[in-house]
Scaffold this active site. Structure first.
Site, PDB file in Angstrom:
ATOM      1  N   LYS A  55      32.174  38.577  34.160  1.00  0.00           N
ATOM      2  CA  LYS A  55      31.835  37.804  33.051  1.00  0.00           C
ATOM      3  C   LYS A  55      32.367  38.631  32.095  1.00  0.00           C
ATOM      4  O   LYS A  55      31.784  39.773  31.726  1.00  0.00           O
ATOM      5  CB  LYS A  55      30.487  37.545  33.201  1.00  0.00           C
ATOM      6  CG  LYS A  55      29.701  36.953  31.914  1.00  0.00           C
ATOM      7  CD  LYS A  55      30.053  35.332  31.662  1.00  0.00           C
ATOM      8  CE  LYS A  55      29.542  34.514  30.612  1.00  0.00           C
ATOM      9  NZ  LYS A  55      27.974  34.207  31.162  1.00  0.00           N
ATOM     10  N   LEU A  56      32.559  37.977  30.859  1.00  0.00           N
ATOM     11  CA  LEU A  56      32.874  38.667  29.728  1.00  0.00           C
ATOM     12  C   LEU A  56      32.703  37.484  28.437  1.00  0.00           C
ATOM     13  O   LEU A  56      32.989  36.292  28.779  1.00  0.00           O
ATOM     14  CB  LEU A  56      33.992  39.538  29.433  1.00  0.00           C
ATOM     15  CG  LEU A  56      35.337  38.891  29.071  1.00  0.00           C
ATOM     16  CD1 LEU A  56      36.215  39.938  29.051  1.00  0.00           C
ATOM     17  CD2 LEU A  56      35.879  37.966  29.961  1.00  0.00           C
ATOM     18  N   SER A  57      32.690  37.854  27.049  1.00  0.00           N
ATOM     19  CA  SER A  57      32.593  37.266  25.992  1.00  0.00           C
ATOM     20  C   SER A  57      34.069  36.619  25.920  1.00  0.00           C
ATOM     21  O   SER A  57      34.817  37.381  26.009  1.00  0.00           O
ATOM     22  CB  SER A  57      31.690  37.454  24.917  1.00  0.00           C
ATOM     23  OG  SER A  57      32.580  38.519  24.407  1.00  0.00           O
ATOM     24  N   THR A 123      31.002  36.398  21.529  1.00  0.00           N
ATOM     25  CA  THR A 123      31.393  35.396  20.735  1.00  0.00           C
ATOM     26  C   THR A 123      30.535  35.199  19.442  1.00  0.00           C
ATOM     27  O   THR A 123      31.074  34.531  18.487  1.00  0.00           O
ATOM     28  CB  THR A 123      31.598  34.158  21.794  1.00  0.00           C
ATOM     29  OG1 THR A 123      32.312  34.481  22.732  1.00  0.00           O
ATOM     30  CG2 THR A 123      32.052  33.019  21.059  1.00  0.00           C
ATOM     31  N   ALA A 124      29.255  35.490  19.629  1.00  0.00           N
ATOM     32  CA  ALA A 124      28.392  35.072  18.524  1.00  0.00           C
ATOM     33  C   ALA A 124      28.733  36.055  17.273  1.00  0.00           C
ATOM     34  O   ALA A 124      28.772  35.514  16.217  1.00  0.00           O
ATOM     35  CB  ALA A 124      26.782  35.652  18.981  1.00  0.00           C
ATOM     36  N   HIS A 162      21.361  33.147  24.115  1.00  0.00           N
ATOM     37  CA  HIS A 162      20.453  32.645  25.292  1.00  0.00           C
ATOM     38  C   HIS A 162      19.150  31.979  25.062  1.00  0.00           C
ATOM     39  O   HIS A 162      19.412  31.234  24.201  1.00  0.00           O
ATOM     40  CB  HIS A 162      20.362  34.139  26.031  1.00  0.00           C
ATOM     41  CG  HIS A 162      21.415  34.818  26.296  1.00  0.00           C
ATOM     42  ND1 HIS A 162      22.621  34.250  26.838  1.00  0.00           N
ATOM     43  CD2 HIS A 162      21.882  36.284  26.437  1.00  0.00           C
ATOM     44  CE1 HIS A 162      23.748  35.240  27.078  1.00  0.00           C
ATOM     45  NE2 HIS A 162      23.116  36.283  26.766  1.00  0.00           N
TER      46      HIS A 162
END
EC number: 4.1.99.29
Length: 290
Positions: A55-57, A123-124, A162
Site C-alpha cells: 500500500k502507498l499513497s 496525498t494529504a 483516517h
C-alpha cells in the site's frame, strides 16, 4: 510463490486483506510475508524497493513509479473521503475559509502558521499544497498525534486523515477545509488517496494472479463484512466498532474492487495536475498494471 506484502493497520486495509492473508479465499498458490506499518513508512519502504507488494499513497506513487505499477484492485478513492485541515481557533478557521473561497494568497503572517501533517509524501500533503501552497512551516507527526498537538498549542493547523475526521469536533476543534471536497469541486473527480502497487520486475502472470486474488479478497469482505472483525479490531488502536466501520465505509467502495475508467481517469488527472505544478517528477512509465 511467497511475496512480501505491506499494508497499514487501519481498518480499511485490514478489512480488504483479511480474506487474502487468512486463506478465506483461494490465493492461487500465492503466500505472503506481512509487514504492518503506517502509510508514510510504507511510502519510504517503496522508495527503497523493500517490498514486493505494498500500500502507498498516490502522492508517493509518483516517486516510486519507475519500480512499481498499480494494481486494479485495492485502491482507496471516493467522494467525501479526503483529509481535513483543522484548528482549535474558530476565527482562524473562518479567516482561512474566506481566503480560500476568494482565491487570494495568504498574508505573510498566515503563511508562517505551524502545520502538523502526516508525512511529506502523503496525498494529504499534496492536497494541502493545492489549496494553500504558501503554508511551508510544517511539522511531520504520526497522524494520531495531530489532534493532541493542536490542543496543546504546539501547532496552529492540523492535517488529519483516517478516523480522526470522525472525532475532531468532539475535542472542540474546527474544520478549515475538507481537502477532498476541495479536490472534487476543482476536478469533478473522486479523490485518489492510496493504492496497492507491485514491483514491475515480478513476472506478469504473478502480477495478474495477485490482482485477481486481491479483488477476490475485497469481494469476500463486502459479502462477509463481519468475518474479519476480530482481526480488524486487533489493529484498530482501541477504536470503537462504530468508528471502525465508518472508517471502512468511507474508504472501501467500488474503486477498491476495480478502478474502472473513472478511477483511472482521476489518478491520471491527479498526476498531470501535480506534474504541471512541479509537485512531482514526470514519468514515461505506464501507471497501471497492463
Amino acid at each position: 510463490m511467497k511475496l512480501t506484502l505491506g499494508f497499514s493497520p487501519c481498518p480499511n486495509d485490514t478489512f480488504i486483506f483479511d480474506a487474502l492473508i487468512h486463506h478465506k479465499i483461494d490465493t492461487e498458490g500465492l503466500e505472503f510475508d506481512i509487514v504492518y506499518e503506517d502509510v508514510e513508512t510504507l511510502n519510504l519502504k517503496a522508495f527503497k524497493g523493500d517490498l514486493a507488494v505494498t500500500k502507498l499513497s498516490y502522492h508517493a506513487f509518483a516517486y516510486a513509479v519507475e519500480d512499481y505499477e498499480l494494481l486494479d484492485a485495492g485502491s482507496a478513492l471516493g467522494f467525501g473521503v479526503g483529509p481535513m485541515l483543522i484548528t482549535k481557533d474558530e476565527e482562524l478557521a473562518k479567516e482561512l475559509q474566506e481566503i480560500l473561497s476568494s482565491k487570494t494568497v495568504l498574508t505573510k503572517a498566515l503563511a508562517e502558521l505551524r502545520v502538523g501533517y502526516p508525512g511529506k509524501y502523503t496525498t494529504a500533503n499534496f492536497l494541502l499544497g493545492l489549496a494553500f501552497p504558501e503554508l511551508k512551516n510544517k511539522k511531520e507527526l504520526v497522524f494520531s498525534e495531530i489532534e493532541g498537538a493542536l490542543l496543546a498549542g504546539d501547532i496552529d493547523l492540523g492535517l488529519i486523515i483516517h478516523e480522526n475526521r470522525f472525532t475532531y469536533q468532539e475535542k472542540g476543534l474546527f474544520k478549515v477545509v475538507d481537502l477532498g471536497d476541495y479536490w472534487e469541486k476543482t476536478t469533478n473527480c473522486p479523490i485518489p488517496l492510496g493504492g496497492i502497487v507491485v514491483k514491475r520486475s515480478i513476472p506478469q502472470d504473478i502480477k495478474e494472479k495477485l490482482n485477481r486474488v486481491l479483488r477476490a479478497s475485497v469481494e469476500y469482505a463486502f459479502a462477509n463484512p463481519t468475518s474479519g472483525l476480530e482481526f480488524i479490531k486487533s489493529h484498530a488502536q482501541e477504536m470503537s466498532i462504530e468508528v471502525m466501520y465508518k472508517h471502512i465505509e468511507l474508504y472501501v467502495n467500488k474503486y477498491s474492487v476495480e478502478l474502472g475508467k473513472e478511477g483511472r481517469s482521476a489518478i491520471e488527472i491527479m498526476f498531470k495536475k501535480a506534474q504541471d505544478m512541479g509537485f512531482i517528477p514526470k514519468t514515461e512509465k505506464n501507471l497501471f498494471l497492463s
